[in-house]
Design a protein around this motif. Structure first.
Motif, PDB file in Angstrom:
ATOM      1  N   GLY A 171      -5.905  -1.852   1.409  1.00  0.00           N
ATOM      2  CA  GLY A 171      -6.519  -1.113   0.211  1.00  0.00           C
ATOM      3  C   GLY A 171      -6.238  -2.017  -0.986  1.00  0.00           C
TER       4      GLY A 171
ATOM      5  N   TYR B 285       0.807  -1.241   0.056  1.00  0.00           N
ATOM      6  CA  TYR B 285       0.120  -0.103  -0.097  1.00  0.00           C
ATOM      7  C   TYR B 285       0.693   1.219   0.100  1.00  0.00           C
ATOM      8  CZ  TYR B 285      -2.937   3.716   1.778  1.00  0.00           C
ATOM      9  OH  TYR B 285      -3.588   5.118   1.757  1.00  0.00           O
TER      10      TYR B 285
ATOM     11  N   GLY C  38     -15.596  -2.626   2.784  1.00  0.00           N
ATOM     12  CA  GLY C  38     -15.330  -3.470   1.611  1.00  0.00           C
ATOM     13  C   GLY C  38     -16.532  -4.250   1.042  1.00  0.00           C
TER      14      GLY C  38
ATOM     15  N   TYR D  49     -11.636   5.186  -4.543  1.00  0.00           N
ATOM     16  CA  TYR D  49     -12.498   5.062  -3.405  1.00  0.00           C
ATOM     17  C   TYR D  49     -12.302   6.002  -2.398  1.00  0.00           C
ATOM     18  CZ  TYR D  49     -15.343   2.411  -0.062  1.00  0.00           C
ATOM     19  OH  TYR D  49     -16.398   1.786   0.898  1.00  0.00           O
TER      20      TYR D  49
ATOM     21  N   GLN E 273      -8.037   2.433  -5.323  1.00  0.00           N
ATOM     22  CA  GLN E 273      -7.691   3.031  -3.625  1.00  0.00           C
ATOM     23  C   GLN E 273      -7.899   4.646  -4.075  1.00  0.00           C
ATOM     24  OE1 GLN E 273      -3.625   2.297  -3.161  1.00  0.00           O
ATOM     25  NE2 GLN E 273      -3.797   0.115  -2.417  1.00  0.00           N
TER      26      GLN E 273
ATOM     27  N   CYS F 224     -10.561  -5.452  -3.289  1.00  0.00           N
ATOM     28  CA  CYS F 224     -11.307  -4.976  -2.104  1.00  0.00           C
ATOM     29  C   CYS F 224     -11.902  -3.540  -2.397  1.00  0.00           C
ATOM     30  CB  CYS F 224     -10.443  -5.079  -0.946  1.00  0.00           C
ATOM     31  SG  CYS F 224     -10.061  -6.689  -0.464  1.00  0.00           S
ATOM     32  N   CYS F 225     -10.900  -2.724  -2.761  1.00  0.00           N
ATOM     33  CA  CYS F 225     -11.499  -1.247  -2.896  1.00  0.00           C
ATOM     34  C   CYS F 225     -12.370  -1.091  -4.152  1.00  0.00           C
ATOM     35  CB  CYS F 225     -10.130  -0.372  -3.343  1.00  0.00           C
ATOM     36  SG  CYS F 225      -9.216  -0.037  -1.861  1.00  0.00           S
TER      37      CYS F 225
ATOM     38  N   PHE G 230      -5.784   3.278   3.697  1.00  0.00           N
ATOM     39  CA  PHE G 230      -6.489   2.071   3.749  1.00  0.00           C
ATOM     40  C   PHE G 230      -5.555   1.055   4.460  1.00  0.00           C
ATOM     41  CE2 PHE G 230      -8.368   3.767  -0.131  1.00  0.00           C
ATOM     42  CZ  PHE G 230      -9.724   3.750   0.055  1.00  0.00           C
TER      43      PHE G 230
ATOM     44  N   LEU H  66     -11.464  -5.054   4.194  1.00  0.00           N
ATOM     45  CA  LEU H  66     -10.879  -3.796   4.012  1.00  0.00           C
ATOM     46  C   LEU H  66     -11.049  -2.948   5.323  1.00  0.00           C
ATOM     47  CD1 LEU H  66      -9.698  -1.960   1.816  1.00  0.00           C
ATOM     48  CD2 LEU H  66     -11.824  -1.337   1.232  1.00  0.00           C
TER      49      LEU H  66
ATOM     50  N   LEU I 156     -16.193   0.252  -3.233  1.00  0.00           N
ATOM     51  CA  LEU I 156     -16.597   1.466  -3.929  1.00  0.00           C
ATOM     52  C   LEU I 156     -17.973   1.225  -4.584  1.00  0.00           C
ATOM     53  CD1 LEU I 156     -16.420   4.328  -4.972  1.00  0.00           C
ATOM     54  CD2 LEU I 156     -14.951   3.350  -6.943  1.00  0.00           C
TER      55      LEU I 156
ATOM     56  N   ALA J 186      -9.958   1.256   7.237  1.00  0.00           N
ATOM     57  CA  ALA J 186      -9.282   2.435   6.928  1.00  0.00           C
ATOM     58  C   ALA J 186      -9.215   3.405   8.077  1.00  0.00           C
ATOM     59  CB  ALA J 186      -9.926   3.131   5.741  1.00  0.00           C
TER      60      ALA J 186
END
Length: 461
Positions: A350, A143, A318, A154, A151, A354-355, A171, A323, A359, A325
């Protein structure tokens, strides 16, 4: 007659006829008899194994495929256990607000992965986003080093739906890791060491998160933990005096989930915000469970007129994929980029797939206006869960705790509900309370059916 026995008697006759002793006969033919029987057993076992393999192959095309007791035994033998008595249900499919086990039994899901599947299991738009991202790339680098579109997209959309001061997203791979990152960020930015949390709070199970968990039962076995931590009473104005100029941060669940859905009272969160501002303390709100519309607004803190300095997110973030953050103002977040460089890093935080899923789920939440129906569904649960043996029903949106006299009674009801096709469980710090945190997509008919079964289960206890 069995060929082996027939042969045996024949040999005996010949032996007697030729005046050969019976002892010599058995000695010379015993190995043959044993070998013959062993071959027959081996052939039978081979046929059974072939039948099992064929059955498993046929099951691959079934929506309720599974290997029943065999998989359960392997689960108990090879998968690390979190308790001595796991539910051990073999779920093979999930769709919307329903779960299906290996025998095809259907369950109304009142858990939603514990506030994870807010838009339901396997929403088509989430599945589509995952497949599209798989066509581009999966994991390519840790990341923060490369520009990865999922990433960036989102993080941008999240900050567009947050207060202006929450404009930078870091993330992680889970909610616990978000807690760890926020603790480090608060210490680094403030140059202070003390971290304050609240009794009956839950922020994760890693060593740092465990250090601020508000219940000694869960953490005592793992001491020594982080020093310079303190737990206060949630909703206590008097306890706020313990926040001083040496406090790096205060971490609080906006609505305490594992305590059995405790909502802040009488502007207590505003008083907490004011005290943190006065002392220069970072205020961290944990919305890992209650974010993403769970409490009836996109973010629970919106209901209390208070904005944190750092926001913790996870679970529904997620869309069913792992996920987490932590979100802060960029001037705070940038503290992790120097002295030391790489002040906080992780490998899978992130993750692009998953992102992409997160989203898509976030857009579904907004586009399908799922939050608008939360209050009505909350009220329906409240109206249907009325019974003398139910001591209280505490709720904040579709986060609901049904309180009973004891854990033993609650556990009996939970077990009965699972038999009747309703999946639920209990709270960590309120074991006498039944948990209801279903997907926000749950229908009124599913709510009605679930509540009828809850009442029926209570009647039988």
């Amino acid at each position: 007659m069995n060929p082996t026995l027939e042969f045996l008697f024949s040999c005996i006759g010949v032996a007697l006829f030729n005046r050969i002793t019976l002892f010599n006969f058995f000695y010379s033919n015993l190995l043959f008899v044993i070998t013959n029987v062993a071959i027959q057993i081996s052939n039978n076992l081979h046929e059974i194994c072939n039948d099992m393999n064929n059955e498993d192959s046929n099951n691959l095309s079934s929506p309720f495929r599974g290997t029943g007791g065999n998989t359960r035994n392997l689960f108990l033998r090879h998968v690390g256990q979190t308790s001595e008595a796991p539910l051990a249900l073999e779920i093979v499919k999930a769709e919307g607000c329903k779960l299906f086990d290996a025998e095809g039994k259907e369950y109304i899901d009142l858990i939603g992965g514990i506030s994870v599947c807010n838009v339901g299991h396997r929403h088509p738009k989430v599945i589509e986003a995952i497949k599209n991202q798989l066509d581009d790339y999966m994991h390519i680098m840790v990341y923060g080093e490369l520009v990865q579109s999922p990433q960036v997209q989102y993080a941008t959309v999240l900050t567009q739906h947050l207060p202006a001061s929450l404009n930078s997203v870091f993330f992680t791979a889970s909610g616990s890791e978000a807690t760890e990152g926020a603790m480090k960020l608060a210490k680094r930015f403030s140059n202070r060491t003390q971290i304050i949390s609240f009794k009956n709070s839950y922020h994760g199970s890693t060593q740092g998160a465990l250090s601020i968990m508000g219940d000694e039962y869960w953490r005592n076995a793992f001491r020594p933990l982080l020093p310079d931590t303190m737990q206060l009473n949630y909703n206590s104005f008097e306890d706020l005096e313990n926040i001083t100029e040496r406090t790096a941060c205060v971490i609080a669940e906006t609505v305490q989930a594992e305590a059995g859905v405790l909502v802040p009272q009488n502007n207590w969160l505003k008083a907490l915000r004011e005290k943190c501002t006065q002392t220069g303390t970072i205020l961290v709100f944990d919305e890992i469970q209650c974010g993403f519309g769970r409490n009836g607004t996109l973010w629970a803190f919106e209901q209390f007129g208070v904005v944190p300095d750092i926001l913790l997110l996870g679970k529904a973030l997620g869309g069913g994929m792992p996920l987490g953050a932590f979100v802060a103002d960029k001037k705070i977040m940038d503290s992790l980029s120097h002295n030391p460089v790489l002040g906080h890093i992780n490998t899978f935080g992130g993750h692009p797939v998953c992102c992409a899923a997160g989203l898509a789920a976030f857009n579904v939440l907004l586009e399908e206006k799922l939050i608008e129906g939360v209050k009505e569904k909350q009220d329906l649960f409240q109206s249907l869960l009325q019974y003398p043996k139910i001591k209280a029903v505490r709720s904040c949106g579709l986060m609901i705790a049904v309180e009973f006299e004891s854990f033993e009674m609650n556990k009996q009801i939970i077990d009965e509900l699972i038999k009747e096709g309703v999946f639920t469980d209990w709270f960590l710090f309120a074991a006498n309370c039944l948990r209801i945190v279903p997907p926000l997509t749950i229908s009124t008919s599913e709510i009605t059916m679930a509540c009828k079964k809850i009442i029926k289960a209570v009647e039988t206890i």
